[in-house]
Design an enzyme around this catalytic site. Structure first.
Site, mmCIF file in Angstrom:
data_model
loop_
_atom_site.group_PDB
_atom_site.id
_atom_site.type_symbol
_atom_site.label_atom_id
_atom_site.label_comp_id
_atom_site.label_asym_id
_atom_site.label_seq_id
_atom_site.Cartn_x
_atom_site.Cartn_y
_atom_site.Cartn_z
ATOM 1 N N HIS A 362 0.683 -1.227 -0.078
ATOM 2 C CA HIS A 362 -0.002 0.073 -0.099
ATOM 3 C C HIS A 362 0.827 1.263 -0.091
ATOM 4 O O HIS A 362 0.442 2.276 -0.520
ATOM 5 C CB HIS A 362 -0.941 -0.025 1.226
ATOM 6 C CG HIS A 362 -2.174 -0.905 0.781
ATOM 7 N ND1 HIS A 362 -2.091 -2.419 1.261
ATOM 8 C CD2 HIS A 362 -3.144 -1.086 0.058
ATOM 9 C CE1 HIS A 362 -3.017 -3.027 0.965
ATOM 10 N NE2 HIS A 362 -3.866 -2.295 0.033
ATOM 11 N N ARG A 469 -10.405 4.068 -1.557
ATOM 12 C CA ARG A 469 -9.960 3.284 -0.403
ATOM 13 C C ARG A 469 -10.363 4.160 1.042
ATOM 14 O O ARG A 469 -9.505 4.887 1.392
ATOM 15 C CB ARG A 469 -8.481 3.030 -0.285
ATOM 16 C CG ARG A 469 -8.015 2.220 -1.444
ATOM 17 C CD ARG A 469 -6.558 2.056 -1.674
ATOM 18 N NE ARG A 469 -6.133 0.796 -2.453
ATOM 19 C CZ ARG A 469 -5.731 1.022 -3.708
ATOM 20 N NH1 ARG A 469 -5.540 2.316 -4.104
ATOM 21 N NH2 ARG A 469 -5.239 -0.124 -4.367
ATOM 22 N N ARG A 505 -15.218 2.112 -1.330
ATOM 23 C CA ARG A 505 -14.998 0.851 -0.783
ATOM 24 C C ARG A 505 -15.016 1.020 0.713
ATOM 25 O O ARG A 505 -14.628 1.686 1.048
ATOM 26 C CB ARG A 505 -13.581 0.308 -1.368
ATOM 27 C CG ARG A 505 -13.398 -1.329 -0.727
ATOM 28 C CD ARG A 505 -12.248 -1.715 -1.372
ATOM 29 N NE ARG A 505 -10.950 -1.044 -0.754
ATOM 30 C CZ ARG A 505 -9.847 -1.469 -1.179
ATOM 31 N NH1 ARG A 505 -9.470 -2.345 -2.063
ATOM 32 N NH2 ARG A 505 -8.883 -1.032 -0.406
ATOM 33 N N GLU A 603 -11.193 -10.674 -5.314
ATOM 34 C CA GLU A 603 -9.906 -10.386 -5.359
ATOM 35 C C GLU A 603 -9.337 -11.815 -4.414
ATOM 36 O O GLU A 603 -8.175 -11.942 -3.948
ATOM 37 C CB GLU A 603 -9.458 -9.131 -4.633
ATOM 38 C CG GLU A 603 -10.086 -8.875 -3.110
ATOM 39 C CD GLU A 603 -9.895 -7.668 -2.652
ATOM 40 O OE1 GLU A 603 -8.533 -6.726 -2.825
ATOM 41 O OE2 GLU A 603 -10.645 -6.962 -1.869
ATOM 42 N N ASN A 626 -4.243 -6.776 -7.522
ATOM 43 C CA ASN A 626 -3.202 -7.054 -6.640
ATOM 44 C C ASN A 626 -3.316 -8.186 -5.519
ATOM 45 O O ASN A 626 -2.432 -8.987 -5.304
ATOM 46 C CB ASN A 626 -2.932 -5.700 -5.678
ATOM 47 C CG ASN A 626 -3.155 -4.321 -6.554
ATOM 48 O OD1 ASN A 626 -2.642 -4.512 -7.617
ATOM 49 N ND2 ASN A 626 -3.383 -3.186 -5.797
ATOM 50 N N ASP A 627 -4.605 -8.212 -4.906
ATOM 51 C CA ASP A 627 -4.689 -9.373 -3.776
ATOM 52 C C ASP A 627 -4.936 -10.461 -4.525
ATOM 53 O O ASP A 627 -4.446 -11.658 -4.059
ATOM 54 C CB ASP A 627 -5.827 -8.991 -2.942
ATOM 55 C CG ASP A 627 -5.324 -7.969 -1.983
ATOM 56 O OD1 ASP A 627 -4.389 -8.224 -1.187
ATOM 57 O OD2 ASP A 627 -6.092 -7.015 -1.340
ATOM 58 N N ARG A 637 2.435 -9.755 -1.512
ATOM 59 C CA ARG A 637 2.808 -8.651 -2.216
ATOM 60 C C ARG A 637 3.685 -7.640 -1.912
ATOM 61 O O ARG A 637 4.234 -6.892 -2.573
ATOM 62 C CB ARG A 637 1.331 -7.910 -2.484
ATOM 63 C CG ARG A 637 0.529 -7.392 -1.405
ATOM 64 C CD ARG A 637 -0.879 -7.059 -1.496
ATOM 65 N NE ARG A 637 -1.130 -5.620 -1.791
ATOM 66 C CZ ARG A 637 -2.244 -5.143 -2.007
ATOM 67 N NH1 ARG A 637 -3.257 -5.802 -1.790
ATOM 68 N NH2 ARG A 637 -2.278 -3.779 -2.449
ATOM 69 N N CYS A 674 -9.399 -2.648 -10.739
ATOM 70 C CA CYS A 674 -9.024 -1.466 -9.857
ATOM 71 C C CYS A 674 -7.670 -1.791 -9.250
ATOM 72 O O CYS A 674 -7.073 -1.002 -8.626
ATOM 73 C CB CYS A 674 -9.985 -1.079 -8.938
ATOM 74 S SG CYS A 674 -10.307 -2.220 -7.668
HETATM 75 C C1 PEP Z 1 -6.579 -4.919 -5.106
HETATM 76 O O1 PEP Z 1 -6.340 -5.812 -4.188
HETATM 77 O O2 PEP Z 1 -6.090 -5.102 -6.321
HETATM 78 C C2 PEP Z 1 -7.037 -3.740 -4.685
HETATM 79 C C3 PEP Z 1 -7.258 -2.768 -5.459
HETATM 80 O O3 PEP Z 1 -7.390 -3.507 -3.328
HETATM 81 P P1 PEP Z 1 -6.012 -2.896 -2.481
HETATM 82 O O4 PEP Z 1 -4.816 -2.769 -3.312
HETATM 83 O O5 PEP Z 1 -6.449 -1.648 -1.789
HETATM 84 O O6 PEP Z 1 -5.816 -4.055 -1.598
HETATM 85 MG MG MG Z 2 -7.174 -5.626 -2.107
#
Ligand code: PEP
Ligand code: MG
Length: 746
Positions: A362, A469, A505, A603, A626-627, A637, A674
């Site tokens: 993050h 977020r 979210r 995710e 991402n997740d 990650r 996203c």
């Molecule tokens: C993701 O997981 O791709 C996402 C957009 O959420 P975050 O990066 O805030 O976990």
């Molecule tokens: Mg995520």
């Protein structure tokens, strides 16, 4: 044997410089095993040779002098095979070529283990016995274990030495630390260490400009700790016997004694700042105790260090309060949190360097959103000495230059100028749609979380907010924000973009986003109470957030609510139930509330297989790549060591996304993406081929992605996707897309 092994490993990990590490190992290993010589050779990548770096049992003069080609002899064999090799009688071995410089022709049995770290052969550790003999099982195990740890220590010590050379200006040319990219871009600035003095021993020296101010700060820290001790002793008066409480007196006495405090004051008056002066006084007094014969009195050193650390923490707290950041500030820390980033005044933050993290953390997401280059160092540096250093951060290539030469600075200034020019050229795309040459239009939304993101989103021409977020506002506060405070924040975002959609979210804390005032101790927070699980566990917090969102939407009607980390249908049902409840309550209270669009994030891998069922219950999907990548590939990650396996273009991840988009479309539900993949031109082209309905990304990625979308027809994107889905690994897919983007002039 185990005890000896542990002792050696402890000594190795305490050594800072490479030479010390190596000589400890060869000496201790030779003492511990019944061998006649032990030596370490390290790989010289430039000459492709092994260089003898340390030895016990070889001719002393050969150290640093003997070089062996990487293909040569038994050493070469160990490196080639990348495994432990024992040769009980070397004379009979075809690869045996003794080096007369070392004197190894005296020895007859050989054991060699490669030193491997991050898959690279850093060198070879060898042992020799004079007579032909087998190495027994215990010796082999011992050797193997030492070698594995030694490789790590070499990696670390080499990095420390390299940084030291850079700091002292001894390093010639353009030496840099290789790291991994967290956020792209280039910066030149001055390092500002986060918690630079977290441990007293690693406090740097700093010439003070204002001796009186340092003295006052020091005296007040000492007074505060004395008061702390007095209050602590008093608090425990009823519960602990007086002998135990006497410990407080010992500490108070140490602080009261002239020696310690006046020694530190003298050092301050000599020009060092208070933490540096205090570090030296503590080290000096602790040493005096350590040299005493009586083991009981020797323990006094521990007391001195304990009290030293307390005062140090107090000094640190005072320093943090009045912290000034350099104009072009490069934040440096073991980790750099989003809260720490936000503490630097806007416009002053130039770059970020941390020891842990990755492009998907993050922190990286935030850095990218702010357009700040960030790099994770792969070399474990002792960062204590970096405070105040000049640095060049190359977020494009993942490089860090410490005290760069004027040549490096000039080169980067020129590159920065060129980047700025390119940026301005791309800015011309701002008002053009992301539309393919064959007329397919893909809305581009912004990811946001801070007020500054909203400005950037507007400037970049975003058609709405695809992911807000909300947790950032929770993370940046000292207590949970209440309904009205949240309402204000959400209302402003919704108003800013009305009538365009804004996707808020719900709280996604947990993982690496820990609320400072709501700490949950978990061994594995990424698999723990994260996202929707946290919200469902705490309906009292969740309901406040839902009410604030619903109220903010009144009269505007552009809100979309998004639930993160849904892994089962019942979680969605429960969340929807609470949303319905909040909605009903607001109506009952006579507060205006509109019906709104609800979506889930895809995710967690289980949600891929629930896509049909989930699509029946919601209005849209948003795929969090991402997740999704992290959980599908079982790669953290945030872990730089597994950055290669972390790949959103992995064929399984692509297949999963494709499956989800098809499932949603069968039910007539739109899908946006996203995660960071949406902001990567290669990812965006593949998603276009899959028929995604919208992309949401950091505003900084807009221009590049727009250029990619405007350069590929839907048909071409589809055929690239087909080709990619037929490939076995992500590397091939990356090559395919890189070629296509280059060809398309992106
Ligand atoms: C993701 O997981 O791709 C996402 C957009 O959420 P975050 O990066 O805030 O976990
Ligand atoms: Mg995520």
């Amino acid at each position: 044997m185990l005890v000896t092994l542990r002792q050696i490993l402890q000594e190795v990990s305490a050594a800072i410089h490479l030479d010390d590490v190596l000589s400890i190992v060869v000496q201790r290993v030779k003492e511990a095993l019944s061998i006649d010589a032990c030596a370490v050779y390290l790989t010289d990548v430039e000459s492709q040779q092994y260089v003898l770096m340390a030895a016990d049992g070889f001719r002393q003069a050969s150290i640093g002098e003997v070089r062996i080609d990487r293909q040569e002899g038994l050493l070469g064999l160990v490196g080639e095979c990348r495994e432990l090799i024992t040769v009980p009688d070397v004379a009979a071995h075809p690869r045996y070529h003794p080096s007369s410089a070392t004197g190894e022709e005296r020895y007859q049995s050989f054991l060699g283990v490669p030193l491997i770290d991050y898959q690279h052969v850093l060198g070879v550790l060898v042992a020799w016995k004079r007579e032909p003999a087998q190495f027994d099982k215990d010796e082999v195990t011992f050797f193997l274990t030492i070698a594995a740890q030694l490789a790590k220590a070499i990696h670390q010590a080499a990095a420390v030495d390299e940084v030291a050379r850079m700091l002292s200006g001894v390093q010639q040319g353009d030496a840099f630390i290789q790291g991994i990219q967290m956020a792209p871009g280039l910066a030149i600035g001055t390092a500002a260490l986060l918690n630079p003095q977290a441990r007293l021993e690693s406090t740097p020296d700093r010439q003070t400009q204002d001796i009186d101010a340092e003295e006052t700060a020091f005296r007040s820290a000492v007074a505060a700790v004395r008061e702390e001790l007095r209050a602590g002793s008093e608090r425990l008066a009823a519960d602990v016997p007086s002998e135990v409480r006497a410990l407080f007196d010992v500490y108070a006495m140490l602080l009261g004694s002239e020696g310690l405090v006046s020694d530190a004051l003298a050092r301050i008056r000599a020009g060092n700042w208070a933490p540096g002066a205090w570090r030296d006084s503590i080290a000096h007094h602790a040493k005096v105790f350590e040299q005493l014969e009586d083991p009981y009195l020797r323990k006094g050193a521990e007391d001195i260090r304990t009290i030293g650390q307390r005062v140090h923490l107090q000094l640190q707290a005072e320093a943090e309060e009045s912290r000034q950041y350099p104009q072009q500030c490069v934040l440096v820390g073991d980790t750099v949190s989003i809260v720490e980033i936000s503490a630097v005044p806007m416009g002053q933050l130039a770059g970020i360097v941390c020891m842990h993290g990755s492009a998907l953390s993050h922190t990286a997401v935030m850095a990218r959103a702010l357009g700040i280059p960030a790099v994770v160092s792969l070399a474990p540096m002792h960062i204590g000495r970096l405070d105040g250093c000049e640095m060049v951060i190359d977020g494009d290539q993942g490089r860090i230059y410490i005290e760069p030469s004027p040549v490096v600075v000039d080169a980067y200034q020129q590159l920065m100028g060129e980047q700025q020019a390119r940026f301005e050229r791309l800015a011309a795309l701002r008002d053009l749609p992301a539309e393919t040459p064959d007329g397919v239009r893909l809305p581009l939304y912004a990811n946001a979380g801070l007020a500054s993101d909203i400005v950037a989103a507007k400037d970049s021409g975003a058609e709405g907010i695809g992911l807000y977020r909300t947790e950032y506002c929770f993370l940046l506060r000292e207590a949970l924000p209440l309904e009205d405070e949240q309402y204000q924040i959400y209302r402003e975002v919704l108003e800013d973009f009305t009538p365009s959609p804004v996707t808020l979210r719900t709280l996604d804390v947990g993982g690496d986003k820990i609320l400072p005032y709501f700490h949950v101790q978990e061994d594995n927070p990424f698999l723990g109470c994260r996202g929707i699980r946290f919200s469902l566990d705490h309906p009292e917090i969740f309901l406040i957030q839902l009410r604030a969102m619903l109220r903010a939407n009144a009269g505007l009607n552009n809100l979309q609510v998004l639930f993160p980390m849904i892994s089962r249908v019942s979680e969605l049902d429960e969340a929807m139930g609470l949303l319905a409840c909040a909605y009903r309550k607001l109506l009952e209270e006579g507060l205006a509330a509109e019906k709104l669009c609800v979506g889930v994030m895809i995710e967690v891998p289980s949600s891929i297989f629930l896509a049909d069922t989930l699509a029946d219950r919601v209005d849209f999907f948003s795929i969090g790549t991402n997740d999704l990548t992290q959980y599908m590939l079982a790669v953290d990650r945030n872990n730089a060591r597994v950055v290669t396996p972390y790949d959103s273009l992995h064929p399984s991840v692509l297949d999963a996304i494709h499956h989800v988009i098809k499932a949603a479309h069968r039910r007539g539900k739109p899908v946006s993406v996203c995660g960071e993949m949406a902001g990567d031109p290669a990812g965006a082209v593949l998603l276009l081929g899959m028929g995604v309905d919208a992309l949401s990304m950091s505003p900084n990625s807009f221009a590049h992605v727009k250029l990619a979308i405007r350069s590929f027809t839907l048909q071409r994107a589809r055929s690239l996707l087909d080709e990619a889905l037929g490939m076995e690994d992500g590397f091939a897919i990356h090559r395919l897309l890189r070629g296509a983007l280059e060809e398309g002039g992106v």
